[in-house]
Design a protein around this motif. Structure first.
Motif, short mmCIF file in Angstrom:
data_model
loop_
_atom_site.label_atom_id
_atom_site.label_comp_id
_atom_site.label_asym_id
_atom_site.label_seq_id
_atom_site.Cartn_x
_atom_site.Cartn_y
_atom_site.Cartn_z
N ALA A 1 -6.79 -10.83 -8.98
CA ALA A 1 -7.61 -10.77 -7.76
C ALA A 1 -6.74 -10.87 -6.52
CB ALA A 1 -8.66 -11.88 -7.78
N GLY A 2 -5.78 -11.76 -6.54
CA GLY A 2 -4.89 -11.94 -5.39
C GLY A 2 -4.08 -10.69 -5.10
N TYR A 3 -3.50 -10.12 -6.14
CA TYR A 3 -2.64 -8.95 -5.93
C TYR A 3 -3.42 -7.70 -5.51
CZ TYR A 3 1.68 -11.08 -7.79
OH TYR A 3 2.81 -11.86 -7.98
N THR A 4 -4.74 -7.69 -5.75
CA THR A 4 -5.52 -6.49 -5.41
C THR A 4 -6.51 -6.76 -4.29
OG1 THR A 4 -7.09 -7.05 -7.17
CG2 THR A 4 -5.35 -5.49 -7.74
N PRO B 1 -8.78 -0.67 -2.50
CA PRO B 1 -9.94 0.16 -2.89
C PRO B 1 -10.29 0.03 -4.37
CG PRO B 1 -8.02 1.53 -2.43
CD PRO B 1 -7.67 0.15 -2.00
N HIS B 2 -11.55 0.05 -4.66
CA HIS B 2 -12.07 0.01 -6.03
C HIS B 2 -11.49 -1.16 -6.83
CE1 HIS B 2 -13.70 3.86 -5.08
NE2 HIS B 2 -12.50 4.37 -4.87
N ALA B 3 -11.20 -2.23 -6.13
CA ALA B 3 -10.53 -3.37 -6.78
C ALA B 3 -11.42 -3.97 -7.86
CB ALA B 3 -10.15 -4.42 -5.74
N ARG B 4 -12.72 -3.99 -7.61
CA ARG B 4 -13.61 -4.65 -8.57
C ARG B 4 -13.56 -3.97 -9.95
NH1 ARG B 4 -18.91 -4.15 -6.62
NH2 ARG B 4 -18.04 -4.73 -4.60
N GLU B 5 -13.71 -2.64 -9.94
CA GLU B 5 -13.67 -1.91 -11.23
C GLU B 5 -12.30 -2.08 -11.89
OE1 GLU B 5 -15.07 -0.55 -8.27
OE2 GLU B 5 -15.25 1.59 -8.77
N PHE B 6 -11.27 -2.01 -11.05
CA PHE B 6 -9.91 -2.13 -11.59
C PHE B 6 -9.70 -3.49 -12.25
CE2 PHE B 6 -5.50 -3.56 -10.95
CZ PHE B 6 -4.89 -2.66 -11.79
N GLU C 1 0.34 0.58 -12.40
CA GLU C 1 1.12 1.72 -11.95
C GLU C 1 0.16 2.87 -11.59
OE1 GLU C 1 4.86 2.01 -12.97
OE2 GLU C 1 4.84 3.73 -11.59
N ALA C 2 -0.76 3.17 -12.51
CA ALA C 2 -1.70 4.28 -12.29
C ALA C 2 -2.58 3.98 -11.07
CB ALA C 2 -2.56 4.47 -13.54
N TYR C 3 -3.03 2.74 -10.98
CA TYR C 3 -3.92 2.34 -9.88
C TYR C 3 -3.24 2.49 -8.52
CZ TYR C 3 -6.67 -0.92 -7.00
OH TYR C 3 -7.40 -1.49 -6.00
N PHE C 4 -2.04 1.95 -8.43
CA PHE C 4 -1.34 2.01 -7.14
C PHE C 4 -0.94 3.43 -6.77
CE2 PHE C 4 -0.71 -2.04 -5.06
CZ PHE C 4 -1.18 -2.92 -6.01
N ARG C 5 -0.51 4.21 -7.77
CA ARG C 5 -0.10 5.58 -7.46
C ARG C 5 -1.28 6.39 -6.97
NH1 ARG C 5 4.94 6.08 -7.88
NH2 ARG C 5 6.12 5.00 -9.49
N ASN C 6 -2.43 6.11 -7.52
CA ASN C 6 -3.65 6.83 -7.18
C ASN C 6 -4.01 6.78 -5.71
OD1 ASN C 6 -5.41 8.42 -8.39
ND2 ASN C 6 -6.51 6.81 -9.50
N PHE C 7 -3.89 5.60 -5.15
CA PHE C 7 -4.38 5.48 -3.77
C PHE C 7 -3.29 5.14 -2.78
CE2 PHE C 7 -4.04 1.06 -2.79
CZ PHE C 7 -3.97 0.47 -4.02
N SER C 8 -2.02 5.23 -3.22
CA SER C 8 -0.98 4.66 -2.38
C SER C 8 -0.95 5.20 -0.95
CB SER C 8 0.38 4.80 -3.05
OG SER C 8 1.09 5.87 -2.54
N ASN C 9 -1.13 6.52 -0.78
CA ASN C 9 -1.05 7.06 0.58
C ASN C 9 -2.18 6.53 1.43
OD1 ASN C 9 1.19 8.43 -0.04
ND2 ASN C 9 0.10 10.30 -0.63
N GLN C 10 -3.36 6.58 0.83
CA GLN C 10 -4.54 6.13 1.55
C GLN C 10 -4.45 4.63 1.87
OE1 GLN C 10 -8.01 6.90 -0.66
NE2 GLN C 10 -9.38 6.40 1.00
N ALA C 11 -3.97 3.88 0.88
CA ALA C 11 -3.89 2.43 1.05
C ALA C 11 -2.86 2.06 2.11
CB ALA C 11 -3.54 1.76 -0.27
N THR C 12 -1.81 2.86 2.19
CA THR C 12 -0.79 2.57 3.20
C THR C 12 -1.44 2.65 4.57
OG1 THR C 12 0.89 3.52 1.80
CG2 THR C 12 1.46 3.27 4.11
N ARG C 13 -2.26 3.71 4.74
CA ARG C 13 -2.93 3.86 6.04
C ARG C 13 -3.85 2.67 6.29
NH1 ARG C 13 -3.55 9.18 4.44
NH2 ARG C 13 -5.76 8.89 4.04
N PHE C 14 -4.55 2.28 5.23
CA PHE C 14 -5.49 1.16 5.36
C PHE C 14 -4.78 -0.14 5.74
CE2 PHE C 14 -6.47 -2.50 2.60
CZ PHE C 14 -7.51 -3.02 3.33
#
Ligand code: FMN
Length: 319
Positions: free
Chosen positions: A263-266, A270-275, A293-306
């Motif tokens: 929970a802390g690391y996420t 985004p979509h942290a609950r399902e993950f 790895e899959a989770y972070f790669r998936n949204f990394s660009n978007q998350a960086t902006r966030f």
């Protein structure tokens, strides 16, 4: 009072089930200046239980880890402290844990219900070791910290750690940072330190020598580095490293131990609950790593902006 060099200003607070060797190692890498073991039962030390080898500081962190004992019997605390003191920085007495099964036996914050008995336990500890500290709360059901502080000074403890809540409060309400602190003994403040700014404010308000961070470090060890939170891909590297350390310590059981940190690391991602739900079911460290790895790669660009905006991510927006 013994005069000695303090290990630093900002440390990792003791957390049973959390501040094991792998997590301490991660926190040290981010700049925690000292840490505690998880609380260890004085009785179990006297019984020479094998499990304590897992809890006690390791040779590579010897000068940085305070050994915390819990118990209610002066003799047991003193003897156990004597037995372990050389394995850590010094021995700390737990006078703050509010968990029912500990309090019921008069240990942890249960010690604060009878301050004359508390004094005897502190005196026994003081007499047994070279250095010692006490980690306490403000009182049992009301703020009696002034009285507690006096006892600790009179008995000659070297350092005081205080969580700014009463035992009865458990974790409710807001921790008090403006506490009694005449500055006779080094005092470290604890409670609700979730950001670098919180630490700064708590130090100012309490006039404390330093602070110890507990929940605010879970899945957030970079709080000790004092600067920005890492970008998602840097965060992934840290998570994988933490998992490697857990694997070295526990083998694949590390995947289960890691659940406390997911929970802390996420947090806020985004979509942290399902993950999280998915990760909680995994049983090997490799699977957890791959999933992250899959989770972070998936949204990394978007998350960086966030993360750059510092705003809260709306989980309803598809990632
Ligand atoms: C999961 C957990 C385990 C804890 N275990 C201990 C412990 O073993 N010994 C102790 O003195 N305090 C323990 N605490 C209390 C913390 O050290 C700290 O004083 C308290 O959580 C307030 O700080 P925080 O708001 O930064 O979490 C624990 C707290 C948590 C959340």
């Amino acid at each position: 009072m013994n005069i000695f060099e303090l290990p630093g200003r900002i440390g990792l607070a003791p957390m049973a089930g959390v501040t094991d060797f792998p997590f301490r190692r991660i926190c040290f890498e981010f700049g925690a200046e000292f840490a505690f073991t998880e609380m260890i039962s004085a009785k179990s030390v006297l019984m020479n239980l094998e499990i304590n080898q897992q809890y006690l500081p390791r040779s590579e962190e010897k000068g940085k880890v305070i050994i915390q004992l819990f118990g209610s019997d002066p003799y047991e605390i003193a003897e156990a402290a004597r037995m372990v003191e050389d394995q850590g920085l010094w021995v700390d007495l737990n006078a703050g844990c509010p968990v029912a099964k500990v309090v019921k036996r008069g240990a942890g914050s249960g010690l604060l219900r009878d301050l004359e008995h508390f004094r005897k336990v502190v005196r026994a500890l003081r007499g047994a070791v070279k250095r010692c500290s006490v980690k306490t709360r403000l009182g049992w059901d009301k703020d009696e910290f002034e009285k507690i502080y006096s006892i600790l000074v009179e008995e000659g403890v070297d350092v005081i750690f205080v969580h700014g809540r009463t035992a009865k409060q458990m974790y409710s309400g807001k921790a008090k940072w403006r506490i009694y602190n005449p500055g006779i003994v080094p005092l470290y403040i604890s409670g609700d330190l979730y950001t670098v700014e919180d630490i700064k404010t708590a130090l100012e308000e309490s006039g404390a020598t330093g602070a110890i961070v507990a929940r605010g470090a879970i899945g957030n060890p970079w709080i000790f580095s004092g600067d920005r939170a890492p970008e998602p891909m840097e965060r992934l590297v840290i998570i994988k490293r933490h998992l490697d350390y857990l694997h070295q310590e526990y083998g694949d059981y590390g995947a289960v131990v890691f659940r406390k940190f997911v929970a802390g690391y996420t947090k806020g991602l985004p979509h942290a609950r399902e993950f999280r739900e998915k990760v909680m079911k995994l049983r090997t460290v490799e699977e957890v790593k791959n999933e992250f790895e899959a989770y972070f790669r998936n949204f990394s660009n978007q998350a960086t902006r966030f993360l750059d905006t510092g705003g809260m991510y709306d989980e309803n927006i598809p990632g």
